[in-house]
Design an enzyme around this catalytic site. Structure first.
Site, PDB file in Angstrom:
ATOM      1  CG  HIS A   1      14.423  19.154 -10.448  1.00 53.67           C
ATOM      2  ND1 HIS A   1      14.470  20.487 -10.110  1.00 53.67           N
ATOM      3  CD2 HIS A   1      15.656  18.851 -10.947  1.00 53.67           C
ATOM      4  CE1 HIS A   1      15.663  20.980 -10.418  1.00 53.67           C
ATOM      5  NE2 HIS A   1      16.402  20.001 -10.927  1.00 53.67           N
TER       6      HIS A   1
ATOM      7  CD  GLU B   1      11.759 -12.500  -8.571  1.00 53.88           C
ATOM      8  OE1 GLU B   1      10.637 -12.277  -9.050  1.00 53.88           O
ATOM      9  OE2 GLU B   1      12.738 -12.833  -9.274  1.00 53.88           O
TER      10      GLU B   1
ATOM     11  CE  LYS C   1       5.972 -17.415 -12.019  1.00 55.41           C
ATOM     12  NZ  LYS C   1       7.177 -18.269 -12.115  1.00 55.41           N
TER      13      LYS C   1
END
Length: 464
Positions: free
Chosen positions: A319, A290, A433
């Site tokens: 792994h 961000e 938003k």
């Protein structure tokens, strides 16, 4: 003992053309000095409040500790409602410093309430929370700096209804709001209802807020020594003020990140070799992504800069991901978190010596095994010409965690200066938003709703 940061594997000859040279860092000294001066000026002007957080006034610390004691004495559950920095920081510090099975311990061993962080609005998750807590024995810490975060406010509305049914007019005794000191709907609601509140300084962004009441209250409630957390941050703050680039951890790390970014290392993998530090990688992912992912520089020019954060866990992801890191594209910088002394020692019994795969393990400890696997992975990556560096914890405790938090935040601040971007805003989040508000019918977003609904999907590209 303080954190150590080992940058050897950025400069090692094994890296060949992927390495940085000392001359590369020396060439950054002027940029570093300019960045240090700029950050000091912004700190003095009160523009960057996170620099001041390690020096939190005594009365604020005491009030947090007092409230935490009251919660511990009266309640059985403590639930954080928040998202982004309002959730990732509290979860990362809790996991780092408390028992990894904290909620499964007896009340006597815990010494405090069960702890939950609800950072998503998946309806199944909220429903499952309400099945395992007793609302009448719960405090909900509602955290949103703006006081307008839709996800968090939706959670507040849900738990408020539940509390009213359980405890009636006393529901406000089960709420603590952490928000802006003056502005926002949550602050206004707190005044209206008389809810206990803590303030997030206006000049501290959410992802930099862990050393405010956002993180300190949940930490204190779960028994963490917040004074030591702040003391560690102060220690690192002093180190990050050093005027020699080679001695300044944040300035040097930031220079390494930016230099390697310019050479195509557009991903930064954080890989802790400790389950306790697993969620530090989640917290750091928001901090890096961000802060540094920006379309525009400070002159308004399009730069589309950024370093994509990747989360890994040692040894688990040896792994799953390390194959890619050793033989895939040369586009990553790896950051290891290493622990020298774990808080527990577990011996591997020397049984079944007739099998070579078991014999060599017997008599060692899990501590030795995980440390060896980290060093082996580090070596394999170095041999494969993959730059990496290691943050070394003498042990994981409140002091060293405080150091880590401040180091990473200060590093991001330096990266912003080097890249000439604003590391403290997040304009790319706003469009989503606004579209959310529009789709749910919020007043004032009618035009945005029409814009969103104009985007059509072709049925032929949807497989059934």
């Amino acid at each position: 003992m303080a954190l150590k940061i080992d940058f050897n594997n950025v400069f090692h000859p094994y890296l060949q053309k992927e390495r940085l040279g000392e001359a590369d860092i020396d060439g950054y000294k002027e940029k570093f000095t300019s960045a240090l001066v700029s950050l000091r000026e912004k700190k003095e002007k009160g523009e960057l409040g996170f620099f001041h957080l390690p020096y939190l006034p005594e009365e604020e610390i005491a009030e947090i500790e007092k409230t935490a004691r009251e919660v511990r004495e009266k309640f059985k559950y403590f639930v954080v409602l928040g998202i982004g920095g309002s959730a990732l920081g509290p979860l990362a510090v809790h996991t780092a410093l408390n028992n990894l099975r904290y909620n499964e311990l007896s009340e006597e061993l815990r010494g405090g309430p069960k702890f939950y962080v609800e950072d998503n609005i998946d309806p199944e998750r909220m429903a499952s929370l309400l099945k395992v807590i007793e609302p009448e024995k719960t405090v909900f810490n509602v955290i949103t700096k703006s006081g307008a975060t839709a996800e968090t406010l939706s959670q507040l509305l849900i738990v408020t209804e539940v509390l009213k049914k359980k405890v009636g007019k006393r529901f406000t005794e089960h709420l603590i709001f952490t928000t802006d000191p003056e502005k926002g709907s949550l602050r206004a609601l707190a005044r209206e209802l008389g809810v206990k509140t803590f303030a997030i300084p206006p000049n501290v962004g959410g992802r930099f807020s862990e050393l405010t009441p956002v993180g300190l209250l949940p930490a204190a409630v779960t028994g963490i020594n917040i004074r030591e957390l702040l003391a560690g941050a102060r220690e690192m703050a002093e180190r990050c003020e050093r005027e020699n680039l080679w001695e300044n951890p944040a300035g040097l790390a930031a220079a390494i990140h930016v230099l390697l970014l310019e050479r195509g290392k557009n991903m930064a993998v954080m890989m802790p070799y400790a389950d306790s530090l697993k969620y530090m990688a989640d917290w750091y992912a928001q901090l890096l992504g961000e802060s540094i992912g920006k379309r525009l520089n400070r002159r308004g020019e399009e730069v589309f800069v950024g370093q994509t954060p990747v989360k890994a866990l040692g040894v688990t992801d040896q792994h799953s991901q390390v194959q890619l890191y050793t033989e895939g594209p040369f586009d990553k910088l790896l950051i290891f978190l290493e622990v020298e002394r774990y808080r527990n020692r577990v011996v591997i019994p020397p049984d079944f010596p007739q099998y070579a795969e078991l014999k060599f393990l017997g008599g060692h400890t899990l501590n030795e095994l995980i440390i060896a696997e980290k060093k082996a992975t580090e070596f394999a990556l170095l041999k494969a010409r993959r730059p990496n560096y290691t943050v070394i914890f003498p042990e994981v405790n409140p002091y060293t965690v405080g150091e880590l938090l401040y180091f990473l935040e200060a590093k991001i601040a330096f990266m912003g200066e080097y890249l000439d971007i604003n590391a403290f805003d997040q304009p790319g989040v706003e469009e989503g938003k606004k579209a959310t508000y529009a789709l749910l019918g919020r007043e004032g977003f009618e035009e945005k709703r029409q814009e969103v609904l104009k985007v059509k999907k072709e049925p032929r590209f949807i497989l059934e």
